[in-house]
Motif scaffolding. Structure first.
Motif, mmCIF file in Angstrom:
data_model
loop_
_atom_site.group_PDB
_atom_site.id
_atom_site.type_symbol
_atom_site.label_atom_id
_atom_site.label_comp_id
_atom_site.label_asym_id
_atom_site.label_seq_id
_atom_site.Cartn_x
_atom_site.Cartn_y
_atom_site.Cartn_z
ATOM 1 N N ALA A 44 48.865 -2.117 78.112
ATOM 2 C CA ALA A 44 50.124 -1.563 77.606
ATOM 3 C C ALA A 44 50.353 -0.174 78.184
ATOM 4 O O ALA A 44 49.405 0.504 78.595
ATOM 5 C CB ALA A 44 50.081 -1.495 76.086
ATOM 6 N N PRO A 45 51.598 0.275 78.218
ATOM 7 C CA PRO A 45 51.879 1.643 78.668
ATOM 8 C C PRO A 45 51.216 2.661 77.747
ATOM 9 O O PRO A 45 51.052 2.416 76.542
ATOM 10 C CB PRO A 45 53.402 1.734 78.602
ATOM 11 N N CYS A 46 50.833 3.794 78.298
ATOM 12 C CA CYS A 46 50.234 4.849 77.490
ATOM 13 C C CYS A 46 51.286 5.406 76.518
ATOM 14 O O CYS A 46 52.474 5.468 76.846
ATOM 15 C CB CYS A 46 49.715 5.968 78.388
ATOM 16 N N ARG A 54 41.228 11.154 82.694
ATOM 17 C CA ARG A 54 40.801 10.548 83.951
ATOM 18 C C ARG A 54 40.696 9.027 83.825
ATOM 19 O O ARG A 54 41.089 8.294 84.729
ATOM 20 C CB ARG A 54 39.452 11.131 84.374
ATOM 21 N N TYR A 55 40.133 8.542 82.733
ATOM 22 C CA TYR A 55 39.935 7.106 82.541
ATOM 23 C C TYR A 55 40.707 6.667 81.315
ATOM 24 O O TYR A 55 40.427 7.131 80.200
ATOM 25 C CB TYR A 55 38.440 6.791 82.379
ATOM 26 N N GLU A 56 41.685 5.770 81.513
ATOM 27 C CA GLU A 56 42.487 5.248 80.397
ATOM 28 C C GLU A 56 42.717 3.755 80.606
ATOM 29 O O GLU A 56 42.956 3.298 81.726
ATOM 30 C CB GLU A 56 43.846 5.956 80.332
ATOM 31 N N ASP A 57 42.627 3.006 79.516
ATOM 32 C CA ASP A 57 42.893 1.571 79.596
ATOM 33 C C ASP A 57 44.383 1.262 79.573
ATOM 34 O O ASP A 57 44.777 0.121 79.807
ATOM 35 C CB ASP A 57 42.207 0.834 78.452
ATOM 36 N N CYS A 58 45.197 2.246 79.265
ATOM 37 C CA CYS A 58 46.651 2.038 79.264
ATOM 38 C C CYS A 58 47.223 2.382 80.638
ATOM 39 O O CYS A 58 46.551 2.988 81.480
ATOM 40 C CB CYS A 58 47.308 2.892 78.184
ATOM 41 N N LEU A 59 48.460 1.970 80.869
ATOM 42 C CA LEU A 59 49.146 2.228 82.137
ATOM 43 C C LEU A 59 49.944 3.520 82.023
ATOM 44 O O LEU A 59 50.809 3.647 81.166
ATOM 45 C CB LEU A 59 50.090 1.060 82.475
ATOM 46 N N ARG A 60 49.648 4.462 82.900
ATOM 47 C CA ARG A 60 50.349 5.746 82.865
ATOM 48 C C ARG A 60 51.155 5.910 84.154
ATOM 49 O O ARG A 60 50.622 5.738 85.263
ATOM 50 C CB ARG A 60 49.366 6.902 82.713
ATOM 51 N N THR A 61 52.419 6.240 84.004
ATOM 52 C CA THR A 61 53.293 6.489 85.146
ATOM 53 C C THR A 61 53.361 7.988 85.403
ATOM 54 O O THR A 61 53.676 8.765 84.490
ATOM 55 C CB THR A 61 54.708 5.950 84.879
ATOM 56 N N VAL A 62 53.009 8.392 86.614
ATOM 57 C CA VAL A 62 52.970 9.808 86.964
ATOM 58 C C VAL A 62 53.775 10.031 88.247
ATOM 59 O O VAL A 62 54.101 9.076 88.964
ATOM 60 C CB VAL A 62 51.520 10.296 87.160
ATOM 61 N N THR A 63 54.052 11.294 88.537
ATOM 62 C CA THR A 63 54.800 11.653 89.739
ATOM 63 C C THR A 63 53.870 12.357 90.723
ATOM 64 O O THR A 63 53.179 13.314 90.362
ATOM 65 C CB THR A 63 55.986 12.569 89.400
ATOM 66 N N ARG A 117 42.748 3.119 84.504
ATOM 67 C CA ARG A 117 41.300 3.310 84.590
ATOM 68 C C ARG A 117 40.910 4.258 85.724
ATOM 69 O O ARG A 117 39.935 4.039 86.440
ATOM 70 C CB ARG A 117 40.589 1.971 84.745
ATOM 71 N N GLY A 118 41.679 5.325 85.865
ATOM 72 C CA GLY A 118 41.337 6.364 86.826
ATOM 73 C C GLY A 118 41.688 6.072 88.262
ATOM 74 O O GLY A 118 41.313 6.837 89.154
#
Length: 242
Positions: A44-46, A54-63, A117-118
């Motif tokens: 799922a999205p963060c 650094r490590y996340e199981d969610c989906l993060r959108t960055v620029t 996941r980084g």
């Protein structure tokens, strides 16, 4: 005779290593790739406003800001982009091919990336087209290649077991177990078929559990043709035993 037995022992050792590789391909490589792909597809999205880590199981959108790109079709690993502008995921990102996004990027471009996941999973240009490109780190549902190479290692284990055992059985192995021409041809056949069937399975979407059946059938048919085409005859010294 001693040299022949030493070669037999070496082949048996290779058989054990190939069998272990076959076991690892089916129980570790294939399984872990499918588990990772399933986890990525269902991630799922963060949460909005949550601080990035650094490590996340969610989906993060960055620029990101593009610092440099490399598009070299003549070299392995020739598709890369150096990205910066975030506190956790700056660095070099690799791709399997140049398009559709990487080849259009220029230093200074601003792009969006999906991080899981980084690792950077995809990148996209900030335009109305919404074109995205997967990175080499993105999990793929391609178990056919693992199944093909695992099957090849299993066949290699059987081949070296038989040829090694024949050398340990006596000082003069049966002509059918000569390295030239039979062993060499069977080795080339096994490697070529296992890789080709795995790759074709990925391209065509063939269910992975059919890959071993197809590969084994083709190798068996090839072995029949190899022995039928050049049937062993005469004294064993004329068959090129090494």
């Amino acid at each position: 005779m001693i040299v022949t037995r030493l070669k037999g022992l070496a082949l048996l050792g290779l058989s054990v290593l190939a069998a272990l590789g076959c076991w690892a391909a089916f129980t570790t490589w294939l399984v872990s790739d499918r588990v990772a792909h399933r986890a990525y597809e269902t991630a799922a999205p963060c949460p909005d406003g949550a601080p990035g880590r650094r490590y996340e199981d969610c989906l993060r959108t960055v620029t990101f800001t593009v610092d440099a790109t490399k598009v070299d079709r003549g070299k392995r690993g020739g598709f890369r982009a150096t990205l910066s502008g975030t506190p956790y995921w700056d660095g070099v990102v690799a791709f399997g091919d140049p398009g559709p996004v990487l080849e259009e990027l220029r230093p200074g471009d601003r792009i969006t990336g999906t991080v899981w996941r980084g690792e950077v999973m995809t990148i996209a240009r900030g335009d109305a087209r919404g074109v995205r490109q997967r990175t080499s780190d993105a999990p793929r549902d391609e178990p056919q290649m693992a199944a093909g190479l695992g099957t090849g290692l299993g066949l290699l284990a059987a081949l070296t077991l038989v040829f090694g055992g024949a050398r340990l059985a006596g000082p003069r192995p049966h002509p059918w177990f000569a390295w030239r021409p039979y062993g060499k041809r069977l080795l080339i056949l096994t490697v070529s078929v296992s890789f080709a069937v795995g790759l074709l399975g990925v391209w065509t979407g063939l269910v992975w559990w059919l890959v071993p059946a197809v590969a084994v059938s083709l190798v068996a048919l090839g072995a029949v043709l190899i022995y039928g085409w050049d049937r062993p005859e005469g004294d064993i010294r004329q068959t090129g035993i090494v």
